[in-house]
Scaffold this active site. Sequence first.
Site, PDB file in Angstrom:
ATOM      1  N   HIS A 206       0.828  -1.206   0.000  1.00  0.00           N
ATOM      2  CA  HIS A 206       0.000   0.000   0.000  1.00  0.00           C
ATOM      3  C   HIS A 206       0.863   1.256   0.000  1.00  0.00           C
ATOM      4  O   HIS A 206       0.363   2.358  -0.233  1.00  0.00           O
ATOM      5  CB  HIS A 206      -0.996   0.011   1.170  1.00  0.00           C
ATOM      6  CG  HIS A 206      -0.389   0.128   2.523  1.00  0.00           C
ATOM      7  ND1 HIS A 206      -0.100  -0.966   3.319  1.00  0.00           N
ATOM      8  CD2 HIS A 206      -0.035   1.212   3.246  1.00  0.00           C
ATOM      9  CE1 HIS A 206       0.402  -0.545   4.471  1.00  0.00           C
ATOM     10  NE2 HIS A 206       0.446   0.773   4.457  1.00  0.00           N
ATOM     11  N   ASP A 234      -0.067  -7.460   0.329  1.00  0.00           N
ATOM     12  CA  ASP A 234       0.425  -6.136   0.727  1.00  0.00           C
ATOM     13  C   ASP A 234       1.948  -6.122   0.792  1.00  0.00           C
ATOM     14  O   ASP A 234       2.546  -6.074   1.864  1.00  0.00           O
ATOM     15  CB  ASP A 234      -0.171  -5.727   2.077  1.00  0.00           C
ATOM     16  CG  ASP A 234      -0.032  -4.230   2.344  1.00  0.00           C
ATOM     17  OD1 ASP A 234       0.577  -3.536   1.505  1.00  0.00           O
ATOM     18  OD2 ASP A 234      -0.529  -3.762   3.384  1.00  0.00           O
ATOM     19  N   GLY A 315       3.499   5.259  10.037  1.00  0.00           N
ATOM     20  CA  GLY A 315       4.917   5.364   9.735  1.00  0.00           C
ATOM     21  C   GLY A 315       5.614   4.034   9.860  1.00  0.00           C
ATOM     22  O   GLY A 315       6.717   3.840   9.366  1.00  0.00           O
ATOM     23  N   SER A 317       4.365   1.262   8.588  1.00  0.00           N
ATOM     24  CA  SER A 317       3.982   0.445   7.436  1.00  0.00           C
ATOM     25  C   SER A 317       5.189  -0.083   6.683  1.00  0.00           C
ATOM     26  O   SER A 317       6.111   0.666   6.350  1.00  0.00           O
ATOM     27  CB  SER A 317       3.130   1.259   6.464  1.00  0.00           C
ATOM     28  OG  SER A 317       1.788   1.285   6.870  1.00  0.00           O
ATOM     29  N   SER A 332       1.314  -4.367   7.616  1.00  0.00           N
ATOM     30  CA  SER A 332       0.246  -3.967   6.701  1.00  0.00           C
ATOM     31  C   SER A 332      -0.599  -2.873   7.345  1.00  0.00           C
ATOM     32  O   SER A 332      -0.653  -1.754   6.864  1.00  0.00           O
ATOM     33  CB  SER A 332      -0.632  -5.172   6.346  1.00  0.00           C
ATOM     34  OG  SER A 332      -1.732  -4.776   5.552  1.00  0.00           O
TER      35      SER A 332
END
Length: 361
Positions: A206, A234, A315, A317, A332
């Site tokens: 993402h 993802d 942040g 991710s 994710s």
Amino acid sequence: MKHRNISRKRAAIAGGAVIALVGAGATFQSANASEEKPQFSVKSLTATAAGNLASTLGDDLGADAAGSYYEAKSKALVVNVVSQQAAETVRQAGGKARLVQNSLTELKSARQTLTTKATIPGTSWAVDPVTNKVVVTADRTVKGDALKKLTGVVDGLGSKAELKKSAGEFKPFVSGGDAIMGGSSRCSLGFNVVKDGEPAFLTAGHCTESIDSWTDSDGAELGTTEVSNFPEADFGLVKYTDTSADAPSEVNLYDGTSQEITQAGEATVGQQVTRSGSTTQVHDGEVTGLDATVNYGNGDVVNGLIETTVCAEPGDSGGALFEDTTALGLTSGGSGDCTSGGTTFFQPVPAALDAVGAEIG
């Protein structure tokens, strides 16, 4: 365990970010299961060894299998089965057999029913081998007719499912953090890898979905997105612009040291795990579910995720979930934060490596 000191800049590039959202202490009940006394000695296993044994037994048991989990305290692999013959197979292999009501096939059927009848933004579901049910979670945005519909579907599944509510809101962790940057967006580097003999790194899909070029927190060029997969999965792969870049296979521990990463592996329910995040730094937790489905809304439904009780915030991710030297997942999203807790989901690393044709190290 070998640690190496790394600079702040190198930490951001090397593998330093991470993930997750805490699972708020759920109380597991197994009223529909009875534990059998083993006739063979139960092996003392590491979480990794338990995962390997679970995979082997899963193939051997076939339709009699009903999931498994790791007991960290006793260091034993608990395997759910629906027949005495299967229980005997588990005991002979050194696992702890547990007779349960619902087979894995029945639980998968329940998941399919949820997919067909209850694909609602703000929901997630995963098989919980401890309760021998599919645990369905609705975040705070699910209410009114949507909650009524979800409740009806779950109730219709009887003993195969249960519904829980989350005070947070499921969403990918995109903003904030000090790791890798693409335009105005910030994410975290997961693991450095090698593809076709050249350095690259994994992060969240993402993040790479709409970003082609990446820099570090100082604005120095890192690389460009080569592969991006979201929302079915993802993960994304970014190739370093400098093919001779120093891209060590390690994760920043934010105490002046780093954790070497030598391999990728599958997570096991009950396994104690660690994640390192550029926003919230290092936190520990437990794997609570596998092959989880999460509906982040706007049509973004992600499958095959690891569910954990590790906290994370925006942040984080794309950051790394690991145990010792083994890479397990990429952050994710989820709900909550590192103050109130919540639930965090991770993209399994082995699946991402297979998809992009890369390897750890």
